[in-house]
Motif scaffolding. Structure first.
Motif, mmCIF file in Angstrom:
data_model
loop_
_atom_site.group_PDB
_atom_site.id
_atom_site.type_symbol
_atom_site.label_atom_id
_atom_site.label_comp_id
_atom_site.label_asym_id
_atom_site.label_seq_id
_atom_site.Cartn_x
_atom_site.Cartn_y
_atom_site.Cartn_z
ATOM 1 N N ILE A 133 14.620 37.521 41.412
ATOM 2 C CA ILE A 133 15.591 38.263 40.301
ATOM 3 C C ILE A 133 14.970 38.589 39.118
ATOM 4 C CG2 ILE A 133 17.761 37.936 39.048
ATOM 5 C CD1 ILE A 133 18.825 36.031 41.358
ATOM 6 N N TYR A 178 17.874 42.403 41.868
ATOM 7 C CA TYR A 178 17.308 41.375 42.707
ATOM 8 C C TYR A 178 16.609 42.183 43.902
ATOM 9 C CZ TYR A 178 21.944 42.485 45.175
ATOM 10 O OH TYR A 178 22.783 43.155 45.686
ATOM 11 N N ILE A 182 27.745 37.183 43.660
ATOM 12 C CA ILE A 182 26.822 37.098 42.099
ATOM 13 C C ILE A 182 27.545 35.667 41.272
ATOM 14 C CG2 ILE A 182 26.116 37.881 40.174
ATOM 15 C CD1 ILE A 182 24.938 39.173 42.694
ATOM 16 N N SER A 199 31.574 36.003 41.467
ATOM 17 C CA SER A 199 32.399 37.150 41.688
ATOM 18 C C SER A 199 33.052 36.975 42.985
ATOM 19 C CB SER A 199 31.360 38.328 42.106
ATOM 20 O OG SER A 199 30.638 37.972 43.131
ATOM 21 N N LEU A 223 28.751 45.720 39.362
ATOM 22 C CA LEU A 223 27.834 45.638 40.432
ATOM 23 C C LEU A 223 27.460 47.138 40.705
ATOM 24 C CD1 LEU A 223 28.763 42.640 42.618
ATOM 25 C CD2 LEU A 223 26.904 42.926 40.824
ATOM 26 N N CYS A 232 21.106 34.352 36.683
ATOM 27 C CA CYS A 232 21.665 35.039 37.514
ATOM 28 C C CYS A 232 21.447 34.391 39.136
ATOM 29 C CB CYS A 232 21.577 36.314 37.545
ATOM 30 S SG CYS A 232 22.227 37.482 38.882
ATOM 31 N N VAL A 282 22.074 34.935 43.322
ATOM 32 C CA VAL A 282 22.610 35.704 44.406
ATOM 33 C C VAL A 282 22.649 35.146 45.631
ATOM 34 C CG1 VAL A 282 21.684 37.970 45.744
ATOM 35 C CG2 VAL A 282 21.462 37.768 43.251
ATOM 36 N N GLN A 295 17.820 32.390 43.003
ATOM 37 C CA GLN A 295 18.211 32.365 41.346
ATOM 38 C C GLN A 295 17.230 32.693 40.462
ATOM 39 O OE1 GLN A 295 20.685 29.378 40.002
ATOM 40 N NE2 GLN A 295 19.700 28.908 38.151
#
Length: 211
Positions: A32, A52, A66, A81, A98, A122, A124, A137
């Motif tokens: 990321i 990412y 996310i 999210s 996004l 962040c 994912v 991450q």
């Protein structure tokens, strides 16, 4: 067509497949990208852009999720999210945009407070076709610094202000012009009075000499 050229053409697809297999390693080639640091004034807003990448073949429904953490790598989640979760400290102040098909997004925080100064990470999560669920991450995250609020001067009624200022300038100009004119007129009047007084005195002297 020569034998060597024909052999090269036959081996070309195999060589391309071999090179393609080396382009991306699903065990190591994922990550990321986030900016190392950002700064914004208290009361303002800021956006953290992230992107990412990975090598896994995604499931038909990848269930992309996310999450955003604060403080450190294992810090608390402030946004998720898929769970539609927003930490109470960021209610009505945080949003996530996004970009479909671009593997990127933007986290925005509005009405910044001094306590928002932190490091943000962040995370994912996706469902892959053959490797199950994958979660990764950002390691360094983004350091957000909150600076002092910017002082702004608000002028109400700019048209009135301009008009008043112009009128004041006109009045000042008129006074500057009127004063010399008045002084000039006073001087002329004084000269006329003086000449009249002098002439009267001379005439009186002549009358006295005749007597």
């Amino acid at each position: 067509m020569g034998p060597s050229l024909l052999l090269s053409l036959l081996l070309l697809p195999a060589s391309l497949q071999a090179d393609s297999s080396k382009e991306c390693n699903p065990n190591t080639d994922f990550g990321i990208n986030q900016p190392a640091s950002l700064s914004a004034p208290e009361g303002g807003s800021t956006c953290i852009f992230f992107s990412y990448f990975h090598c896994w073949e995604l499931a038909k429904d990848p269930r992309l999720s996310i999450a955003i953490k604060r403080r450190d790598f294992h810090g608390e989640v402030i946004y998720n999210s898929t769970q539609r979760f927003i930490h109470k400290d960021y209610k009505n102040r945080i949003s996530l945009d996004l970009r479909q098909g671009q593997n990127s997004g933007t986290l925005c925080i509005q009405n910044l407070r001094k306590e928002d100064e932190n490091r943000y990470f962040c995370q994912v999560q996706v469902e892959t076709l053959r490797d199950g669920k994958k979660v990764w991450q950002s390691i360094p995250g983004t350091k957000l610094t909150i600076t002092a609020a910017q002082m702004t001067t608000i002028t109400k009624g700019p048209t009135t202000t301009v008009t008043t200022t112009t009128r004041d300038m006109n009045m000042e100009t008129m006074v500057k012009v009127a004063l010399p004119v008045a002084m000039f007129k006073t001087a002329i009047l004084g000269l006329v009075v003086y000449l009249w007084w002098k002439r009267s005195k001379e005439e009186k002297s002549q009358w006295l000499s005749l007597e």
